[in-house]
Design a protein around this motif. Structure first.
Motif, mmCIF file in Angstrom:
data_model
loop_
_atom_site.group_PDB
_atom_site.id
_atom_site.type_symbol
_atom_site.label_atom_id
_atom_site.label_comp_id
_atom_site.label_asym_id
_atom_site.label_seq_id
_atom_site.Cartn_x
_atom_site.Cartn_y
_atom_site.Cartn_z
ATOM 1 N N GLU A 50 -8.298 4.562 -18.709
ATOM 2 C CA GLU A 50 -8.526 4.947 -20.101
ATOM 3 C C GLU A 50 -9.960 4.581 -20.466
ATOM 4 O OE1 GLU A 50 -5.281 3.537 -22.525
ATOM 5 O OE2 GLU A 50 -3.785 4.444 -21.204
ATOM 6 N N HIS A 138 -6.880 2.746 -26.718
ATOM 7 C CA HIS A 138 -6.155 3.408 -25.641
ATOM 8 C C HIS A 138 -6.414 4.904 -25.696
ATOM 9 C CE1 HIS A 138 -3.277 0.195 -24.182
ATOM 10 N NE2 HIS A 138 -3.822 -0.375 -25.242
ATOM 11 N N SER A 139 -5.867 5.618 -24.707
ATOM 12 C CA SER A 139 -5.885 7.076 -24.709
ATOM 13 C C SER A 139 -4.600 7.563 -24.058
ATOM 14 C CB SER A 139 -7.125 7.616 -23.999
ATOM 15 O OG SER A 139 -7.236 7.102 -22.678
ATOM 16 N N HIS A 204 -7.033 11.298 -22.278
ATOM 17 C CA HIS A 204 -7.835 10.316 -21.561
ATOM 18 C C HIS A 204 -9.307 10.682 -21.400
ATOM 19 C CE1 HIS A 204 -4.388 7.934 -20.627
ATOM 20 N NE2 HIS A 204 -3.897 8.728 -19.701
#
Length: 316
Positions: A50, A138-139, A204
């Protein structure tokens, strides 16, 4: 869910210049102001693939940004997994031994299990124990709109709404597979004041995801009155979307091999009618429990014991 590899528009930055930091913990730097204020800890790379969060933290260093009050700590978390990132197989470097965002229970960190991720979490725990606010970047695997996971506390929800973006704010209780960083006791205590939120910045490896990651950091610094507005506002996008709060009522944990969704859901779909079939857990049908059910972060490859999808009800 499709297995086609999405385009990788981002380049993973070289973070080795940030290794030594100034805290005695590798890849952790604390920037302190003369004036007192909150301690904000911003975390990237809880998962090694990520990379948008790493780009955002690297940009903060390159900007020379420093807090005008309080302390700002920048953490590159699972650096071992990050070093294993390969553009040809980008999903493989999410972690080395186990998901680092499922190991944050003290009972686990104080126990005998000794994965690489637990070792790193033990190194970082003392820092998080001094944080007033945590922003965990995050992704997501799917091209899902950015969202904030705010936990169940009123203060977590209020902080997510004060940021003004992402537009989706999701209140949930985490995963059956283990405790996230934002679910540590100090952050979820109803009587407490310390707060942690997690921003899923987008898919991402899309260019926009890195933009959202940096913007989330800058918005947090503004909300906490830790920077002068003129220092960061030129980098903020104009966001016109109204915010919506979704209460998660059920985290669907996979019980059987061969879990499958009926359609290639990407997340934040609103299913209008209760009882709509959305997938199968083995031979067990999975249906929406109420009208206007929101599907949150359906897993790319659901496996037994893991969360396949969270189901939510819009409350605002």
């Amino acid at each position: 869910m499709t297995d086609a590899l999405p385009p990788i528009e981002l380049a993973a930055p070289d973070i080795t210049p940030h290794r030594r930091g100034n805290t005695g913990i590798d890849y952790v730097t604390t920037l302190a102001a003369d004036r007192p204020g909150p301690h904000l800890v911003v975390t990237a790379l809880m998962h090694g693939n990520e990379i948008a969060g790493a780009i955002a933290l690297d940009q903060i260093f390159r900007m020379g940004l420093r807090p005008s009050r309080g302390r700002l700590s920048l953490v590159f978390a699972n650096t071992a997994a990050y070093r294993a990132f390969e553009r040809e197989n980008p999903y493989a470097s999410r972690f080395i031994d186990e998901d680092m965002n499922r190991v944050w229970a003290d009972s686990l960190l104080d126990g005998p299990r000794d994965s690489l991720e637990i070792q790193r979490a033990r190194q970082l725990r003392p820092l998080y124990d001094t944080a007033d606010v945590v922003l965990d970047l995050h992704s997501m695997s799917a091209h899902t709109p950015p969202l904030t996971l705010c936990g169940r506390t009123a203060r977590g929800r209020a902080l997510a709404l004060r940021l003004g973006y992402p537009a989706w704010v999701v209140a949930d209780e985490g995963h059956a597979a283990g405790r996230r960083l934002i679910d540590r006791d100090a952050f979820i205590d109803p009587a407490g004041e310390r707060t942690a939120i997690l921003v899923e910045c987008g898919q991402h490896w899309r260019q926009e995801t890195a933009v959202v990651a940096l913007e989330s950091c800058l918005r947090m610094l503004l909300v906490l009155d830790m920077v002068e507005p003129d220092a960061v506002r030129p980098r903020l996008m104009t966001r016109g979307e109204p915010q919506h709060v979704v209460e998660v009522t059920q985290a669907v944990t996979v019980a059987n091999e061969g879990f499958r969704f009926l359609e290639p859901f990407v997340g934040m779909e609103v299913i209008e009618r209760a009882g709509t079939l959305i997938g199968w857990d083995g031979d067990i049908p999975l249906r929406t429990p109420y009208d206007r059910c929101v599907l949150i972060m359906p897993a790319r490859r659901p496996r037994p014991g893991q969360t396949a999808v969270r189901l939510g009800r819009m409350t605002g």
